[in-house]
Design a protein around this motif. Structure first.
Motif: not given
Lengths: 305, 273
Positions: B120-137
């Protein structure tokens, strides 16, 4: 009190509590949105005989969820359960069937009834739910919204899972007593046009005007309402008439609204518009407290005592 | 109550990451400045007081601001349930991982596993993001289970892997395996997608504005005008995600898959007007 030569009775309109939902119907064009809305608000003049009262509130705000033209519809029923039943039937039979339509909830409320959640089964297992997460909406305390994508022959019908329900008021009214039938009708048309510009209300009767107003009860067992005999010009000699001399026709305006203030604004606009040449008197449906707990005194609405 | 401001001290940045799961608005809300300074952070193999790493201003608020290059500070806002975090710079791995509510804005880049398994909630990344964003561990059944991740820049591999619910939208390009094995949920890829997008997906939707290389286990299923896509894009724009020019895109080709799995997912590919 007189406005434009029309006497305003020192009386009140009596209205009652219902539950209401507001729908936003969009389509490829304003015409098709209105077609769907007119279809779903048909045969919805009175909860007594139709199960609900419904009408077009007006054109939707510029920014609809899908960016297409839209129409706002208000539906009123006795309970949330009745409202759910009516919405499922009317959205299912009249909106889903209308070319290119989509149907969204337009009334944030704590209480909500399942509509798309039921209609989705029309998709026969091919329906797809899409959840618009709460975080997509900047408002404090926003809730997620679920849309159902139901496959239909022109693409997909989009319908919201649940619709908000609020307590609302039905039966705000006034009676226009005219010197002639054309004068009364012209005044009623002016009143209806003025009220249509007020948000938050609908006029559930044909053209916004009632020619067969009713009184509570009947000489016949089992009938909860019957013709408003004191206001029928042909019964002057048969009943205790409420029509003053010189009145040949009476028409009623009935208003349902989301809030008391909406109805007050609508009644004031309608009353002012109705007054004028050929209108002898304006009064209201006062049932001595037997119909409902919401009282709207005419004169204070017009700035009188 | 004034916003809590944590500023990375000069010289505190090191190649050894700082584990900062303690830094959440929920936790800091009830603490005054002195208590915040005593919070333990893990730095390599030793526990350090927060004040050794950050200078602290304010207290007693769930409005939190972090300043400095935090690219080696891991887990900021992890598991948070409410409040607001603004990171004035880069964030390290696991920012917003398993968060359940509130909002995080990263005004720089974010490391790997941002928003992993969030619900839940909001994650806003203004730049670039790495691997496995929003993924499962690794070893988890599901990745993201709700909430929204917005990325203004690009993102790495396995975006939304094993996703169960929620929305991820990326304005820039993403690398390979976007939506790998997703169970449901929605990905909006406004830039290019790497290879094998949607591989192993069961349900869910990947909306692509540039045609990806389609796996052979996806079948073309015609084209249509999916109204719900417009609803999403307009909601994104209203949320401040600058994708206005995509509001006019209405026609999409539909591909069903992954037929090597349940096959009830869909990849929608924008078609020229």
């Amino acid at each position: 009190m007189q406005i434009g030569g029309t006497f305003i009775d020192d009386t009140y309109a009596e209205a009652f509590t219902l539950r209401a939902a507001r729908l936003l119907i969009t389509a490829d064009s304003a015409g098709w949105a209105e077609t769907a809305a007119r279809s779903m608000t048909g045969f919805a003049t009175s909860v007594i005989g139709c199960g609900c009262e419904a009408g077009i509130e007006g054109v939707a705000p510029e920014r609809t969820p899908d960016g297409r033209p839209g129409v706002r519809v208000l539906v009123f029923a006795r309970s949330a359960d009745d409202l759910r039943e009516q919405l499922v039937k009317r959205v299912g039979q009249c909106v889903m069937t209308s070319a290119g339509s989509a149907c969204y909830d337009d009334l944030p409320a704590e209480e909500r009834v399942r509509v798309g959640a039921v209609l989705r089964f029309f998709g026969d297992g091919h329906q797809i739910g899409k959840r618009l997460e709460a975080a997509l909406f900047p408002e404090e305390g926003a809730r997620p919204r679920r849309l159902w994508r139901i496959p239909v022959m022109d693409g997909e019908f989009i319908v919201e899972d649940r619709f908000g329900v609020v307590k609302a008021i039905a039966g705000g009214n006034f009676l226009i007593l005219g010197a002639s039938r054309p004068a009364a009708l012209a005044a009623a048309e002016r009143a209806a046009a003025a009220i249509r510009a007020v948000p938050g209300v609908i006029l559930p009767f044909p053209g916004g005007i009632v020619r067969s107003g009713s009184k509570v009860g009947s000489k016949y067992k089992g009938l909860v309402a019957s013709t408003n005999s004191p206001y029928c010009p042909t019964l002057r000699r048969d009943v205790q008439s409420a029509l003053p001399d010189g009145v040949e026709s009476a028409l009623e305006i009935v208003i349902d609204g989301l809030a008391r203030t909406d109805i007050e604004r609508a009644m004031a606009a309608g009353l002012r518009a109705a007054c004028g040449d050929g209108i002898v008197r304006i009064t209201a449906g006062n049932y001595g407290g037997r119909l409902g707990k919401h009282l709207f005194h005419l004169r204070p609405l017009l700035g009188g005592a | 109550m004034s916003a809590v401001v944590l500023t990375l001290r000069d010289g505190a940045r090191s190649a050894i990451p700082i584990e900062a799961e303690a830094i959440t608005p929920d936790r800091l809300r009830a603490l005054d400045r002195a208590a915040i300074e005593r919070l333990p952070l893990q730095h390599g193999n030793r526990s350090v007081a927060l004040a050794e790493v950050f200078s602290v201003a304010g207290g007693g608020s769930d409005d939190l601001r972090l300043e400095g290059d935090l690219s080696t500070v891991k887990g900021i806002g992890a598991g948070m349930e409410g409040g607001r975090v603004i990171i004035e710079g880069h964030a390290g791995m696991h920012v917003g991982a398993r968060m359940r509510g509130g909002s995080i804005e990263v005004r720089g880049d974010a490391g790997d596993s941002a928003g992993a398994e969030m619900s839940g909630g909001l994650l806003h990344i203004r730049g670039n993001a790495g691997n496995r964003v929003g993924s499962a561990y690794r070893g988890s059944k599901f990745g993201m289970r709700g909430g929204v991740i917005l990325i203004d820049g690009s993102a790495g591999h396995e975006l939304g892997g094993y996703m169960r619910r929620g929305l991820v939208a990326v304005r820039g390009d993403v690398l390979d395996h976007a939506g790998a094995r997703m169970a449901a949920g929605t990905l909006f890829l406004f830039g290019s997608a790497g290879i094998r997008a949607g591989g192993g997906m069961q349900r869910g939707t990947i909306v692509c504005y540039q045609a990806p290389e389609m796996l052979p286990t996806f079948r073309a299923a015609g084209s249509f005008e999916p109204l719900f896509v417009t609803v999403y894009v307009r909601a994104l724009v209203a949320r401040g995600f600058a994708v206005e020019r995509f509001e006019a895109v209405h026609r999409f080709a539909r591909f069903r898959g992954d037929l090597a799995e349940l096959g009830r997912g869909e990849i929608l590919v924008a078609q020229p007007a």
